[in-house]
Scaffold this motif. Structure first.
Motif, mmCIF file in Angstrom:
data_model
loop_
_atom_site.group_PDB
_atom_site.id
_atom_site.type_symbol
_atom_site.label_atom_id
_atom_site.label_comp_id
_atom_site.label_asym_id
_atom_site.label_seq_id
_atom_site.Cartn_x
_atom_site.Cartn_y
_atom_site.Cartn_z
ATOM 1 N N SER A 15 0.854 -1.195 0.000
ATOM 2 C CA SER A 15 0.000 0.000 0.000
ATOM 3 C C SER A 15 0.885 1.237 0.000
ATOM 4 N N PHE A 16 0.335 2.327 -0.520
ATOM 5 C CA PHE A 16 1.057 3.595 -0.532
ATOM 6 C C PHE A 16 0.402 4.564 0.418
ATOM 7 N N GLU A 17 1.216 5.465 0.954
ATOM 8 C CA GLU A 17 0.646 6.493 1.800
ATOM 9 C C GLU A 17 0.422 7.733 0.953
ATOM 10 N N LYS A 18 -0.770 8.287 1.042
ATOM 11 C CA LYS A 18 -1.058 9.501 0.293
ATOM 12 C C LYS A 18 -1.686 10.507 1.237
ATOM 13 N N LYS A 19 -0.946 11.547 1.576
ATOM 14 C CA LYS A 19 -1.453 12.550 2.516
ATOM 15 C C LYS A 19 -2.026 11.898 3.769
ATOM 16 N N VAL A 22 -3.847 5.809 3.880
ATOM 17 C CA VAL A 22 -3.188 4.619 3.360
ATOM 18 C C VAL A 22 -4.030 4.040 2.224
ATOM 19 N N LEU A 23 -3.388 3.905 1.053
ATOM 20 C CA LEU A 23 -4.088 3.438 -0.130
ATOM 21 C C LEU A 23 -3.591 2.034 -0.467
ATOM 22 N N PRO A 24 -4.386 1.014 -0.201
ATOM 23 C CA PRO A 24 -3.911 -0.328 -0.539
ATOM 24 C C PRO A 24 -3.926 -0.500 -2.052
ATOM 25 N N VAL A 25 -2.784 -0.874 -2.602
ATOM 26 C CA VAL A 25 -2.672 -0.949 -4.060
ATOM 27 C C VAL A 25 -2.677 -2.407 -4.528
ATOM 28 N N LEU A 26 -1.991 -3.252 -3.788
ATOM 29 C CA LEU A 26 -1.967 -4.682 -4.144
ATOM 30 C C LEU A 26 -2.297 -5.478 -2.893
ATOM 31 N N GLY A 43 -5.107 -5.307 -17.080
ATOM 32 C CA GLY A 43 -5.990 -4.611 -16.144
ATOM 33 C C GLY A 43 -6.145 -3.163 -16.539
ATOM 34 N N GLU A 44 -7.149 -2.509 -15.928
ATOM 35 C CA GLU A 44 -7.420 -1.108 -16.221
ATOM 36 C C GLU A 44 -6.320 -0.217 -15.684
ATOM 37 N N SER A 45 -6.350 1.010 -16.137
ATOM 38 C CA SER A 45 -5.421 2.005 -15.638
ATOM 39 C C SER A 45 -5.602 2.163 -14.125
ATOM 40 N N GLY A 46 -4.493 2.156 -13.403
ATOM 41 C CA GLY A 46 -4.544 2.408 -11.964
ATOM 42 C C GLY A 46 -4.815 1.191 -11.108
ATOM 43 N N CYS A 47 -4.881 0.016 -11.714
ATOM 44 C CA CYS A 47 -5.206 -1.142 -10.898
ATOM 45 C C CYS A 47 -3.975 -1.723 -10.209
ATOM 46 N N GLY A 48 -2.809 -1.183 -10.511
ATOM 47 C CA GLY A 48 -1.611 -1.630 -9.795
ATOM 48 C C GLY A 48 -0.679 -2.504 -10.619
ATOM 49 N N LYS A 49 -0.871 -2.549 -11.919
ATOM 50 C CA LYS A 49 -0.028 -3.380 -12.778
ATOM 51 C C LYS A 49 1.446 -2.985 -12.680
ATOM 52 N N SER A 50 1.700 -1.681 -12.840
ATOM 53 C CA SER A 50 3.088 -1.234 -12.804
ATOM 54 C C SER A 50 3.706 -1.506 -11.445
ATOM 55 N N THR A 51 2.933 -1.281 -10.401
ATOM 56 C CA THR A 51 3.455 -1.530 -9.055
ATOM 57 C C THR A 51 3.847 -2.993 -8.911
ATOM 58 N N LEU A 52 2.993 -3.866 -9.380
ATOM 59 C CA LEU A 52 3.287 -5.299 -9.301
ATOM 60 C C LEU A 52 4.588 -5.623 -10.043
ATOM 61 N N ASP A 162 6.652 -3.130 -19.293
ATOM 62 C CA ASP A 162 5.508 -2.342 -18.835
ATOM 63 C C ASP A 162 4.877 -1.641 -20.037
ATOM 64 N N GLU A 163 3.767 -2.141 -20.481
ATOM 65 C CA GLU A 163 3.051 -1.593 -21.637
ATOM 66 C C GLU A 163 4.020 -1.261 -22.771
ATOM 67 N N PRO A 164 4.730 -2.250 -23.270
ATOM 68 C CA PRO A 164 5.843 -1.948 -24.184
ATOM 69 C C PRO A 164 5.420 -1.337 -25.497
HETATM 70 N N1 LIG Z 1 4.966 5.928 -5.548
HETATM 71 C C1 LIG Z 1 3.638 5.989 -5.339
HETATM 72 N N2 LIG Z 1 3.154 6.715 -4.300
HETATM 73 C C2 LIG Z 1 1.830 6.781 -4.078
HETATM 74 N N3 LIG Z 1 0.899 6.172 -4.833
HETATM 75 C C3 LIG Z 1 1.312 5.438 -5.888
HETATM 76 C C4 LIG Z 1 2.698 5.322 -6.204
HETATM 77 N N4 LIG Z 1 2.804 4.531 -7.308
HETATM 78 C C5 LIG Z 1 1.545 4.184 -7.662
HETATM 79 N N5 LIG Z 1 0.647 4.723 -6.816
HETATM 80 C C6 LIG Z 1 -0.802 4.546 -6.880
HETATM 81 O O1 LIG Z 1 -1.057 3.178 -6.946
HETATM 82 C C7 LIG Z 1 -2.110 2.900 -7.854
HETATM 83 C C8 LIG Z 1 -1.649 1.880 -8.896
HETATM 84 O O2 LIG Z 1 -0.654 2.492 -9.692
HETATM 85 P P1 LIG Z 1 0.034 1.741 -10.908
HETATM 86 O O3 LIG Z 1 0.963 2.706 -11.552
HETATM 87 O O4 LIG Z 1 0.614 0.467 -10.402
HETATM 88 O O5 LIG Z 1 -1.195 1.437 -11.854
HETATM 89 P P2 LIG Z 1 -1.196 0.829 -13.331
HETATM 90 O O6 LIG Z 1 -2.114 -0.304 -13.297
HETATM 91 O O7 LIG Z 1 0.188 0.615 -13.804
HETATM 92 O O8 LIG Z 1 -1.875 2.003 -14.145
HETATM 93 P P3 LIG Z 1 -1.566 2.499 -15.640
HETATM 94 O O9 LIG Z 1 -2.235 1.551 -16.560
HETATM 95 O O10 LIG Z 1 -2.201 3.850 -15.668
HETATM 96 O O11 LIG Z 1 -0.073 2.553 -15.790
HETATM 97 C C9 LIG Z 1 -2.560 4.202 -8.440
HETATM 98 O O12 LIG Z 1 -3.716 4.629 -7.744
HETATM 99 C C10 LIG Z 1 -1.414 5.133 -8.146
HETATM 100 O O13 LIG Z 1 -1.906 6.438 -7.900
#
Ligand SMILES: Nc1ncnc2c1ncn2[C@@H]1O[C@H](COP(=O)(O)OP(=O)(O)OP(=O)(O)O)[C@@H](O)[C@H]1O
Ligand SMILES: Nc1ncnc2c1ncn2[C@@H]1O[C@H](COP(=O)(O)OP(=O)(O)OP(=O)(O)O)[C@@H](O)[C@H]1O
Ligand SMILES: [Mg+2]
Ligand SMILES: [Mg+2]
Lengths: 261, 299, 252, 252, 261
Positions: A15-19, A22-26, A43-52, A162-164
């Motif tokens: 999870s990430f901290e935002k202000k 706590v935002l659980p991402v995965l 997955g859709e934009s913002g679902c956490g693919k890049s984070t994973l 990542d989305e090559p």
């Molecule tokens: N370093 C960070 N600090 C805080 N929040 C983050 C950070 N990185 C990602 N997030 C949040 O985590 C969530 C998932 O982000 P991520 O980039 O993994 O999504 P994604 O699936 O790759 O989206 P996209 O298709 O738009 O690239 C988003 O809500 C994003 O705002």
């Protein structure tokens, strides 16, 4: 399919901290990847693919759980697992060949060996005559191929993408997808690929992980049983398309209008 | 346009204001006392302080001030360039000392060393020139350097220069903190040296002759008050000059404020020196530049 | 949360500064009168504050600064918005600007005294010169670099003349203009001192010259510190203003 | 094709400048000695060139400029590369830099004379101070803003320490550092004059002071013009260098 | 289909000068567009699609030939023909509603009428409650919808769109494509759309112009005879896909590898 596990993700959460929120991402992600596989994360934009993908590569540390590469915990990024970035990440101040050599400079190679290896992989991606040009003189598709050559030159066990092909037009995208499959077969590289394009996932992958957001989970895992190369207009292809699309529609009840796939 | 700000306008009921420029040095003490005693009636006196001679000259040349207590040589330069100025009185007599560090015992020791003066065109440079010649040296034997006066004591203390010659109280400062000693006083080198003079714009003299006379009357009187060099004089001066009494006392010891008339032979010696040193080709003649009518009437 | 950390940093930074300063004096063995130690400068600052000198001079400087800076900013932005849209005219005026810009405003002082007399004006004019060029050049280049898309939209919506400048060009260029404003504040404040050292009879620059002429180097140092602190605050204030405007206009 | 156009613009610009200048004199009715007309300044320039004064002073100034600027640039880039990678240390040092930056280098002159003596050093030190902070601040911020992707690639390829700085951070930050260098050239050149007005015995700044003291405002104006022209050329030279490096490194 | 011609391009050519070389970009382009039609221009990157659209909108002047809007030569951009840009072109310093009002400020409307009209079109794109937010607070898909609302608010006869959905992920793209069709039907707007996505072109258009590059020409014009809404996995849809793809492959003999559509 070769059945040696190369990547093993276990009960991983982030999870990430935002202000101060706590935002659980995965949440609680578990999967295995076998040697030589091509796996797409869809997955859709913002679902956490890049984070994973970043966690698998060791760029981000998970809050819970672990990622194992060949059975060893991944703690830092390393040369055995190379990430390809969406904006290609080429160094604009280095020529194409020197970009490919970048990763090799840390190895114990003579300048000549380095150059030979770089040229070999540039040839593999069809750019052997562009070595002395600079990245900005290349089209987007060529830049992505240089990125692939740079990754391959290190002979990594795993390539993360990542989305090559997201920034390319359809025609270049199709072309590079075929190139990727050809090279992957030749080098037997394991690839994990993040995408939001259903067609791309079906066309390239042995398996597809479908992610749902808030927090990101692997909702479904789909084995694509079609022989490669695949035909995008074939009925079976369309079957997977429809099937995956329904998966997503199911998850978006807020959408008032019906999609027509 | 030029001269717009000239304050001394002769409107009838309002008293005109005379603006006189100065630098905070012992040489301008008569001006300080004149303003402090405030005996004049026909005008208001405004003393305008400047950070350096350069800025003072700019203001004077452009008519932003009516006069100044300033290095005579600089005023002569302006006169040569066509600015109408008149020297009407001395600022002081004597009062410039040649300070050196404690290792220098005679002029010979200065050979090959750096020596600071405030200005190429200053009387201090001329004094240095004569001093060297009198001791059988050439001007080129020392390396004369222009420095802002305030930096000289520091430069001397740090050994950057071997000595300096400048307006007071900067000489006294080094002596007071034991970083320097007096090698020569100016009258030993050049008796009757002319240094700072009171200069007025001709425009002002012509348009406001009476006021100029009144101003000069009290200037002379203030000079006599200053000559007492007592506690009272010190107090009045310290309104303009922020120095310790010890420094000021030293400074006063070397200077004189009586007889502020500019004498022709002294002036001739000055112009001869300027030409001899190649500093000025056509210095204004005594008749052109010096106007003793006010000081003569004041007596 | 972030304020305490900044405060700690500032305190630590100042502590280091004082230690280095005192150490320099101890090692160099400088005369107190020539290189005053922190304590003596502290006393100097207190005495300047106590007798009101510091505040008076600061006020004078600050008002001069405002007068010079604001008039330069208004004129420069106004001209910049016009010249940025007239490439031919700017092509001719640009060399003049380029020629005058590298000249220290202080070099002009004989002419400044001639045209503007003594008192407040020379310092104001020097600040004006110091602020005018950065703002003019950044405005012109901001206007030239306004995103083509915005201009196309304006064309498409048939906007012209003043409306175009007000609704599209100025807001689009503003972040870069603001950057120029920010740089100009720094430059102008730096030249304030130089300006007031020349021909002024009051202000912080004069305070320094006067202290120097009186051989009071503790007061010189006090003046320097005070100029540093107030310059820093001024810079922060402009930064806050910039952020505020950007926030109000929906930028990051 | 573009060179003739620029040349025409420069000539036109200069023509306008001369006309305005002469017009000011005719309208204002200024005394020649106080505001010299173009022709007299032209004569002044010629005489300065003829007797070699101009060239001698320019050479002195230019060498001082190079010494101050280059030493400042080397030290500032070196420190900037280190401090940009050490956010905690920079957090403490930043307030000090911020405090010293807004102080006019000229304000330090009593201390500069104390520490560095007289002659060339004061001017060099003033130029050093004037160039040091822009370059340091732009280097630190450039290093902090190096594209995350590049840093990730470096991590991925297991690059560390000096190799990382040399192969990734410095080249990635360079365009912004170069921008800082460019700004610093302008600032430093501006302060050259101010620096040489204090305690120097030669150089363009001294030429101006000396001409002022000799009441030769035509030579003052000649000096100003010459400083403007050479500052402009210097700026262009740095711009060309910037372009050359960028081209060599495959940037636009 | 309504048979009034709204746009008429006649023998239009355009070339750009690049370092004293003349680069022909468009050559001898002729076509008509009828009122109420949706026409896609499909082509590879760099084939001159954007240039063509810019000429139709009056942003670029052609070297030869003319563009007629309702029979009158287009000489300048105007309010009757609004261009939507790929990066949405929203003004970041204006709130969503004020962005939509931008085009209306030149009309003779009271502030209240303006606001009402803006809100009406924001509602049409499903963003009526976001009026007071700023563009940067919106997702890419929402921003594109604001752009559409801004264009519609002027009630133009023609909307030009340059790769309107290229930056969106597949799911958002599908969603907005449906939205666009719904709004287009409701307002009966004529739309010319530039894209490099074959599926998008087939899904949205009544007609497709296929462009080939160097210099850009309209190589083929295809009528899509399918009823809307269309089904992307239907056989007929796949027929057009394959057909169009063959068109492009035909034009790329340099490609060594076979594409598998
Ligand atoms: N370093 C960070 N600090 C805080 N929040 C983050 C950070 N990185 C990602 N997030 C949040 O985590 C969530 C998932 O982000 P991520 O980039 O993994 O999504 P994604 O699936 O790759 O989206 P996209 O298709 O738009 O690239 C988003 O809500 C994003 O705002
Ligand atoms: N203003 C211009 N000056 C010079 N050349 C230009 C200009 N605009 C476009 N071109 C050139 O014209 C050709 C066509 O450009 P255009 O932008 O129309 O292509 P496109 O089909 O829209 O490509 P993309 O899909 O990448 O947007 C390109 O080779 C481009 O470099
Ligand atoms: Mg992502
Ligand atoms: Mg385009």
């Amino acid at each position: 399919m070769n059945q040696t596990t190369i990547i093993n993700v276990e009960k991983m959460s982030k999870s990430f901290e935002k202000k101060s929120e706590v935002l659980p991402v995965l949440k609680n992600i578990t999967f295995d990847i076998q040697k030589g596989e091509v796996v797409s994360i869809l997955g859709e934009s913002g679902c956490g693919k890049s984070t994973l993908l970043n966690i698998v590569g060791g760029f981000v540390t998970p809050d819970e759980g672990n990622v194992y590469l060949d059975g060893k915990v991944v703690e830092q990024p390393n040369r055995r697992c190379i990430m390809l970035f969406q904006d290609y990440g080429l160094l604009p101040w280095r020529s194409v060949r020197h970009n490919v050599e970048l990763g090799l400079e840390g190895l114990k190679l003579t300048a000549k060996e380095r150059k030979e290896r770089a040229l070999y992989y540039l040839k593999l991606v069809g750019l052997e005559d562009k070595g002395e040009l600079f990245p900005k003189e290349m089209s987007g598709g060529m830049q992505q191929r240089i990125g692939i050559a740079r990754a391959l030159a290190l002979r990594p066990e795993l390539i993360l993408m990542d989305e090559p092909f997201a920034a390319l037009d359809t025609f270049n995208r199709y072309y590079l997808q075929d190139e990727l499959l050809r090279i992957q077969e030749q080098e037997d590289t394991t690839i994990i690929l993040v995408t939001h394009d259903i067609d791309e996932a079906i066309y390239l992958s042995d398996r597809i992980f479908i992610m749902h957001p808030n927090p990101g989970i692997i909702h479904k895992e789909i084995n694509i049983e079609l022989a490669k190369p695949r035909d995008r207009s074939h009925g079976d292809f369309q079957y997977y398309r429809k099937y995956i699309f329904e998966e997503f529609r199911f998850n978006r009840p807020e959408m008032a209008i019906d999609f027509n796939i | 346009g030029a001269g717009e700000d000239t304050a001394a306008d002769s409107s009838s009921d309002e008293k005109p204001t005379i603006k006189i420029g100065y630098l905070p040095i012992t040489h301008a003490v008569p001006l300080f006392i004149e303003e402090q005693e405030e005996k004049y009636e026909g005008f208001n006196l405004e003393l305008v302080k400047f950070g350096s001679w350069t800025e003072l000259i700019d203001a004077l040349n452009t008519g932003n001030i009516d006069g100044a207590s300033m290095l005579v040589t600089l005023a002569m330069k302006s006169k040569e360039q066509g600015i109408d100025l008149k020297a009407v009185a001395l600022g002081h007599r004597d009062g410039n000392v040649l300070v050196t560090n404690n290792d220098i015992d005679n002029a010979e020791d200065l050979k090959g060393k750096k020596f600071a003066i405030p200005h190429k065109f200053s009387s201090h440079n001329i004094l240095l020139y004569h001093m060297l010649k009198q001791n059988g040296l050439e001007y080129e034997d020392v390396e004369a350097i222009e420095l802002p006066p305030a930096e000289m004591p520091a430069a001397l203390a740090e050994g950057r220069i071997a000595g300096y010659l400048v307006a007071e109280p900067f000489g006294a400062v080094s002596v007071a903190i034991d970083q320097g000693k007096v090698l020569y006083q100016d009258q030993e080198v050049w008796p009757g040296s002319i240094d700072c003079t009171l200069v007025l714009r001709e425009e002002f003299i012509e348009e406001q002759n009476e006021i100029a006379q009144e101003f000069m009357d009290y200037y002379v009187e203030a000079g006599e008050t200053a000559e007492h060099k007592d506690e009272h004089a010190y107090e009045m001066a310290s309104e303009y000059l922020d120095v310790d009494q010890e420094v000021m006392d030293l400074s006063f010891k070397w200077i004189a404020y009586d007889d502020l008339r500019i004498h022709e032979d002294d002036y001739e010696q000055l112009t001869d020196s300027l030409v001899e040193m190649g500093l000025q080709d056509n210095p204004p003649s005594y008749e052109e530049f010096v106007d003793n009518s006010f000081i003569d009437k004041a007596k | 949360m972030s304020i305490p950390k900044t405060t700690i940093n500032i305190i630590a930074g100042m502590a280091i500064l004082l230690v280095v300063w005192q150490a320099l004096i101890l090692i160099g063995g400088y005369e107190e009168a020539l290189f005053p130690p922190p304590l003596r400068v502290g006393e100097g600052i207190l005495s300047l504050i106590a007798d009101g000198t510091l505040f008076t001079h600061f006020q004078v400087s600050f008002l001069r600064f405002l007068a010079g800076y604001i008039s330069a900013v208004i004129l420069a932005i106004f001209l910049g918005l016009i010249l940025g849209r007239m490439p031919l005219l700017w092509g001719v005026l640009n060399p003049i600007a380029q020629l005058i810009r590298p000249v220290s405003p202080v070099a002009w002082s004989p002419f400044i005294v001639l045209w503007f007399g003594i008192g407040n004006m020379p310092a104001i004019v020097i600040i004006f010169i110091a602020s005018f060029f950065p703002v003019l050049l950044s405005t012109v280049s901001a206007v030239k670099n306004v995103d083509q898309t915005y201009l196309k939209i304006a064309q498409n919506f048939e906007m012209k003349g003043f409306e175009l400048v007000k609704k599209i060009i100025f807001p689009a260029a503003f972040p870069y203009i603001a950057n120029g404003l920010h740089i100009a504040v720094g430059t102008a404040w730096i030249f304030l001192v130089a300006g007031e050292m020349v021909g002024a009879q009051s202000g912080l620059g004069y305070l320094i010259v006067d202290a120097r002429n009186s051989m009071r180097l503790d007061l010189v140092m006090a003046g320097i510190l005070f100029i540093g602190v107030s310059g820093l605050l001024l810079d922060k204030a402009v930064g806050l203003f910039e952020n505020w405007i950007n926030k109000k206009w929906g930028r990051t």
